[in-house]
Design a protein around this motif. Structure first.
Motif, short mmCIF file in Angstrom:
data_model
loop_
_atom_site.label_atom_id
_atom_site.label_comp_id
_atom_site.label_asym_id
_atom_site.label_seq_id
_atom_site.Cartn_x
_atom_site.Cartn_y
_atom_site.Cartn_z
N PHE A 90 7.03 1.91 -13.98
CA PHE A 90 7.30 3.45 -14.46
C PHE A 90 7.10 4.01 -12.71
CE2 PHE A 90 6.41 6.69 -15.94
CZ PHE A 90 7.59 7.52 -16.22
N GLU A 91 5.47 3.14 -12.00
CA GLU A 91 4.92 4.30 -11.65
C GLU A 91 4.58 3.79 -9.94
OE1 GLU A 91 1.27 5.37 -13.10
OE2 GLU A 91 2.21 5.89 -14.63
N GLY A 92 5.47 2.17 -9.95
CA GLY A 92 5.34 1.82 -8.56
C GLY A 92 3.61 0.92 -8.45
N ARG A 93 4.19 0.19 -7.28
CA ARG A 93 2.69 -0.37 -6.59
C ARG A 93 2.03 0.30 -5.31
NH1 ARG A 93 3.52 -6.80 -8.08
NH2 ARG A 93 3.51 -6.71 -10.46
N THR A 95 0.54 0.12 -1.58
CA THR A 95 1.05 -0.37 -0.51
C THR A 95 0.60 -1.28 0.52
OG1 THR A 95 3.42 -0.50 -0.87
CG2 THR A 95 3.33 -1.20 0.95
N VAL A 96 -0.22 -2.12 0.85
CA VAL A 96 -2.01 -2.30 1.97
C VAL A 96 -0.78 -1.98 2.48
CG1 VAL A 96 -2.97 -3.51 2.36
CG2 VAL A 96 -2.83 -3.40 0.59
N LEU A 97 -1.03 -1.38 3.59
CA LEU A 97 -0.76 -0.93 5.51
C LEU A 97 -1.54 -1.20 6.18
CD1 LEU A 97 0.92 2.89 5.17
CD2 LEU A 97 1.62 1.33 5.12
N ILE A 98 -3.34 -1.07 6.07
CA ILE A 98 -4.25 -1.92 6.73
C ILE A 98 -5.25 -2.65 6.01
CG2 ILE A 98 -5.92 -1.59 8.82
CD1 ILE A 98 -4.94 1.43 8.86
N LYS A 99 -5.56 -4.04 7.51
CA LYS A 99 -6.18 -5.13 5.72
C LYS A 99 -6.57 -5.78 6.78
CE LYS A 99 -5.92 -8.71 2.67
NZ LYS A 99 -4.31 -10.11 2.27
N ASP A 100 -8.45 -5.61 6.01
CA ASP A 100 -9.20 -6.21 7.56
C ASP A 100 -9.28 -6.02 8.75
OD1 ASP A 100 -9.52 -8.15 4.95
OD2 ASP A 100 -8.32 -9.44 5.82
N GLY A 101 -8.86 -4.33 9.34
CA GLY A 101 -9.05 -3.90 10.00
C GLY A 101 -7.09 -4.36 11.17
N LYS A 102 -6.90 -4.50 10.43
CA LYS A 102 -4.97 -4.85 11.82
C LYS A 102 -4.02 -4.11 10.14
CE LYS A 102 -6.58 -9.10 13.16
NZ LYS A 102 -6.58 -10.40 13.10
N ILE A 115 4.36 4.61 12.94
CA ILE A 115 2.69 4.42 13.22
C ILE A 115 2.74 5.53 13.30
CG2 ILE A 115 3.78 4.43 15.63
CD1 ILE A 115 0.31 2.78 13.90
N ASP A 116 3.42 7.01 13.33
CA ASP A 116 2.88 8.52 13.76
C ASP A 116 2.81 9.02 12.09
OD1 ASP A 116 2.84 9.08 16.13
OD2 ASP A 116 4.93 9.43 16.27
N ASP A 117 3.56 8.43 10.96
CA ASP A 117 3.05 9.06 10.20
C ASP A 117 1.96 8.26 9.06
OD1 ASP A 117 5.91 10.07 9.47
OD2 ASP A 117 6.64 8.50 8.85
N LEU A 118 1.86 7.51 9.81
CA LEU A 118 0.97 6.25 9.55
C LEU A 118 -1.01 7.05 9.74
CD1 LEU A 118 -1.19 4.08 7.62
CD2 LEU A 118 -0.80 3.15 10.20
N ASN A 119 -0.67 7.75 11.18
CA ASN A 119 -1.70 7.87 11.68
C ASN A 119 -2.08 9.95 11.01
OD1 ASN A 119 -2.62 6.45 14.16
ND2 ASN A 119 -1.11 7.06 15.56
N ALA A 120 -0.76 10.40 11.12
CA ALA A 120 -0.40 11.40 9.78
C ALA A 120 -1.71 11.33 9.05
CB ALA A 120 0.75 12.04 10.14
N LEU A 121 -1.38 10.23 7.42
CA LEU A 121 -2.23 10.02 7.06
C LEU A 121 -3.31 9.78 7.25
CD1 LEU A 121 0.91 8.41 4.83
CD2 LEU A 121 0.17 10.29 4.39
N VAL A 137 -4.88 1.62 1.51
CA VAL A 137 -3.37 1.18 0.91
C VAL A 137 -2.43 2.62 0.79
CG1 VAL A 137 -4.71 1.57 -1.28
CG2 VAL A 137 -2.94 0.43 -1.41
N LEU A 138 -1.18 2.38 0.64
CA LEU A 138 -0.75 3.62 -0.20
C LEU A 138 -0.13 3.33 -1.08
CD1 LEU A 138 1.14 6.43 1.27
CD2 LEU A 138 3.25 4.50 1.58
N GLU A 139 -0.95 4.66 -2.50
CA GLU A 139 -0.83 4.95 -3.27
C GLU A 139 0.43 4.90 -3.79
OE1 GLU A 139 -2.69 3.51 -5.26
OE2 GLU A 139 -4.93 3.70 -4.03
N PRO A 140 1.32 4.72 -4.76
CA PRO A 140 2.10 5.21 -5.81
C PRO A 140 2.82 6.39 -5.37
CG PRO A 140 1.66 3.35 -6.95
CD PRO A 140 0.74 3.94 -5.85
N ARG A 141 1.97 6.93 -6.09
CA ARG A 141 2.01 8.36 -5.38
C ARG A 141 2.03 9.56 -4.05
NH1 ARG A 141 1.85 9.88 -11.01
NH2 ARG A 141 0.94 9.03 -12.10
N GLY A 142 2.07 8.70 -2.89
CA GLY A 142 2.11 8.63 -1.92
C GLY A 142 0.77 9.85 -0.53
N ASP A 143 -0.56 9.34 -1.72
CA ASP A 143 -1.77 9.42 -0.91
C ASP A 143 -1.58 7.88 0.04
OD1 ASP A 143 -1.56 11.76 -1.51
OD2 ASP A 143 -2.41 11.14 -3.75
#
Length: 285
Positions: A90-93, A95-102, A115-121, A137-143
């Protein structure tokens, strides 16, 4: 019935209906929206707008549709609390965008983030270099939730074993020149004490926009006339100064006396007072 009167009546009716549905769904619907809640919210608004401005008279159908969407969202929230599998669907999971600094490039592509979207976040979290991040981690609600590397995390009093005073929420005891009795009682103060504190600050009650009592029992105020300078509370600094003065006086007495017994007593009490000052310093600064 004139059209403008009918539109006005419909607007008032659907304001009441939408308010009731929103109260039913809860605060979550107006704060952090899942994908389904986002779709439901847009649909409910569209139905209400169509019925309000539409020329047909199917008010009952519109109200029924809004109630159905509201109840489906409400029961979906209930099920998500009881079932993790349903909640994940229903809410989703996250998503890990950076792990162990990578940076996890595959996960970026999966979420269709550049990568521009990631830098903006990251910048929204006051992080300007991806290399400073240990985990994100990118939360299901976009944060984006970010944990910095240890060397980049702000220093806290706990890191240097520094004791700090515990504080509770301040109580607003004056608002718009009126005393609020319940917060005043919650702070353990009386109207007599409040009037005395205002007299010390040299202001009248009707000139106070807001007044708050903190966990130390000190009153801070904001007045309507910003040109008037209000002195800061001095009770704690004055108490600290008095304690230090007493400790210094005891040391002077110990040096001035010829009695060994009195000298020992003065030094002993001065040491005790200095230890007390050290313990209370986080609370009296």
């Amino acid at each position: 019935m004139p059209e403008w009167v009918e539109v006005g009546f419909r607007s008032i009716l659907f304001v009441v209906v939408l308010f009731a549905v929103t109260k039913l769904i809860g605060k979550k619907q107006i704060s952090e929206l899942s994908f389904f809640e986002y779709v439901a919210g847009i649909t409910i608004g569209s139905i209400a707008g169509e019925i309000i401005m539409g020329l047909n008279n199917h008010w009952g159908s519109g109200i029924l549709s809004i109630m159905i969407f509201g109840l489906v969202t409400f029961f979906a929230d209930i099920l998500s609390l009881k079932s993790k599998n349903f909640r994940n669907f229903f809410e989703g999971r996250g998503t890990v965008l950076i792990k162990d600094g990578k940076i996890q490039e595959d996960n970026l592509k999966k979420e269709r983030y550049s990568i521009d979207d990631l830098n903006a976040l990251l910048r929204q979290r006051n992080v300007f270099k991806a290399a400073d991040v240990e985990f994100a981690v990118l939360e299901p609600r976009g944060d984006l939730s970010v944990m910095l590397k240890k060397e980049n995390q702000p220093l806290t009093p706990k890191d240097i074993n520094l004791k700090v005073a515990q504080e509770k929420e301040p109580q607003t005891v004056i608002m718009d020149g009126n005393i609020l009795n319940d917060p005043l009682a919650e702070s353990g103060k009386t109207r007599k004490w409040l009037n005395m504190e205002l007299e010390k600050l040299g202001v009248t009650l009707d000139n106070v926009f807001v007044g708050q009592v903190d966990s130390y029992g000190e009153l801070t105020i904001d007045i309507y006339d910003d040109k008037i300078k209000v002195p800061s509370p001095q009770q704690r600094p004055l108490l600290m100064a008095m304690m230090k003065q007493c400790a210094a006086d005891l040391e002077v007495f110990a040096l001035q006396t010829d009695s060994k017994k009195a000298q020992k007593m003065y030094n002993k009490n001065s040491e005790k007072l200095n230890q007390l000052i050290l313990k209370l310093s986080p609370y009296l600064k």
